[in-house]
Design an enzyme around this catalytic site. Structure first.
Site, PDB file in Angstrom:
ATOM      1  N   SER A 114      -0.075  -3.547  -6.596  1.00  0.00           N
ATOM      2  CA  SER A 114      -0.986  -4.351  -5.785  1.00  0.00           C
ATOM      3  C   SER A 114      -0.282  -5.589  -5.237  1.00  0.00           C
ATOM      4  CB  SER A 114      -2.186  -4.785  -6.630  1.00  0.00           C
ATOM      5  OG  SER A 114      -2.971  -5.744  -5.948  1.00  0.00           O
ATOM      6  N   TYR A 143      -2.476  -5.639   2.417  1.00  0.00           N
ATOM      7  CA  TYR A 143      -3.511  -5.758   3.435  1.00  0.00           C
ATOM      8  C   TYR A 143      -2.832  -6.122   4.748  1.00  0.00           C
ATOM      9  CZ  TYR A 143      -6.808  -6.072  -0.480  1.00  0.00           C
ATOM     10  OH  TYR A 143      -7.528  -5.818  -1.609  1.00  0.00           O
ATOM     11  N   THR A 169      -4.317  -1.087   2.706  1.00  0.00           N
ATOM     12  CA  THR A 169      -5.759  -1.058   2.455  1.00  0.00           C
ATOM     13  C   THR A 169      -6.472  -1.382   3.755  1.00  0.00           C
ATOM     14  OG1 THR A 169      -5.509  -1.689   0.139  1.00  0.00           O
ATOM     15  CG2 THR A 169      -7.644  -2.109   1.163  1.00  0.00           C
ATOM     16  N   LYS A 228      -5.185   3.573   2.944  1.00  0.00           N
ATOM     17  CA  LYS A 228      -6.077   3.662   1.782  1.00  0.00           C
ATOM     18  C   LYS A 228      -7.438   3.080   2.138  1.00  0.00           C
ATOM     19  CE  LYS A 228      -6.509   2.126  -3.048  1.00  0.00           C
ATOM     20  NZ  LYS A 228      -7.733   1.302  -2.909  1.00  0.00           N
ATOM     21  N   HIS A 252     -12.564   1.644  -2.672  1.00  0.00           N
ATOM     22  CA  HIS A 252     -12.185   0.382  -3.309  1.00  0.00           C
ATOM     23  C   HIS A 252     -12.830   0.234  -4.680  1.00  0.00           C
ATOM     24  CE1 HIS A 252     -10.005  -3.190  -1.512  1.00  0.00           C
ATOM     25  NE2 HIS A 252     -10.273  -3.638  -2.721  1.00  0.00           N
TER      26      HIS A 252
END
Length: 356
Positions: A114, A143, A169, A228, A252
């Site tokens: 992450s 992101y 994401t 994703k 999520h």
């Protein structure tokens, strides 16, 4: 009983969950990792949806040597099970993401780091790559930040640190409703986070992001880019047209939106939408057993990813706890395939499951 003995006793992921929520996770960790959109029940939607599916076995087939190893995005792995990006893992264990990465890599599975990790990209990569005789499969999540230089920095660090894919994401235009479940001063009251928060990317979400911005990421990455957060066939086709290399069907962890569609219920639609392109589709959300993995593969997923279960294992046994979680899923998938009459992953067919 110490954690080592407790770890040996664990037989299912649900046992891990119960112990983590009752014993091994701190109060802050429990709040952070369990939070769903508006209510604690929301994350259960993904799990509950799997119970609508039934497996229809084939009999009198030679299943003496089932094989669960496969390739995911051209990387050889021991099974079609990986670990999703989960932020701030220091709330579960002091060794945080490094322990999860090492446990995952020792099981020869894909690990996704992450961008909200409690350790740096370089630190986690170094820990994973220090494992003797193991070639880790590491993917980096990011992101598309308001400040694009932050996204670009994450991509370049991942490239230079030996990661093999970028996971973008795409489903988070705002912070999501899960934050309503946390106290207003949550991040300030947790001592273990105070030294971390200042180094994490700010303004994670940008509500103006479009498919054109996804193209920008692809153009600026030397690595394959995975989208994703896809939950429809239409969006799946659009991201493939942008040049994406793979798709993760994900909501999520049900943290963003109340009553969001369960991922397993839209997997078939997404797979069918991009089947002619050869794009690999993965699933994230609600996988809690080997039969869940089997059902996902039957519906067309190339692999599945787990988030919260890895945290439960981490909180109990660090690296070894993560390994035990993956071992349980591997064993259950192996046995499910045998009983279902399947010898190889690629032989799992859609006709082997029925939706009730």
């Amino acid at each position: 009983m110490d954690n080592f003995e407790k770890l040996k006793e664990m037989k299912t992921l649900h046992e891990f969950e119960t112990y983590a929520l009752d014993e091994s996770l701190s109060g802050h960790g429990k709040l952070y990792f369990s939070a769903g959109a508006c209510s604690k029940s929301t994350p259960r939607y993904n799990e509950d949806a799997f119970h609508k599916y039934r497996i229809r076995p084939r009999v009198l087939r030679d299943v003496s040597e089932p094989k669960i190893d496969c390739k995911v995005l051209n990387s050889s792995v021991s099974c079609p099970i990986g670990i999703s990006p989960v932020g701030l893992q220091v709330l579960a264990h002091q060794d945080a993401e490094s322990a999860t990465a090492k446990g995952c890599c020792k099981e020869k599975c894909v690990f996704i780091l992450s961008s909200s990790a409690s350790q740096s990209i370089e630190e986690v990569a170094n820990e994973a790559q220090s494992l003797e005789g193991i070639h880790p499969v590491l993917w980096m999540q990011t992101y598309i930040h308001k400040d694009r230089s932050i996204t670009l920095d994450i991509i370049k660090k991942a490239e230079s640190s030996g990661f093999s894919a970028i996971v973008v994401t795409v489903d988070s235009p705002n912070g999501g409703l899960w934050r309503k479940m946390l106290p207003d001063d949550f991040f300030k009251r947790v001592p273990s986070l105070l030294a971390i928060l200042h180094s994490l990317p700010r303004n994670l979400e940008d509500p103006s992001v479009t498919f054109e911005d996804l193209k920008w990421v692809i153009e600026n990455s030397k690595l394959p880019v995975i989208a994703k957060g896809i939950l429809s066939g239409e969006d799946a086709r659009r991201v493939v047209e942008c040049g994406i290399s793979a798709i993760i069907v994900s909501n999520h962890g049900s943290r963003l939106l109340e009553r969001v569609v369960p991922t397993i219920d839209v997997l078939k639609e997404v797979v069918d939408a991009v089947s002619e392109t050869g794009t690999e589709v993965y699933l994230d959300g609600g996988v809690r057993s080997g039969s869940d993995v089997f059902i996902s593969l039957a519906l067309g997923a190339k692999a599945v990813f787990i988030g919260r279960p890895a945290i439960w294992g981490l909180s109990l046994g660090g690296e070894n706890g993560v390994r035990k979680i993956l071992q349980i899923l591997k064993d259950e998938l192996f046995m499910t395939m045998q009983v279902a009459g399947v010898r190889h992953i690629e032989d799992i067919q859609r006709s082997m499951i029925i939706r009730t």
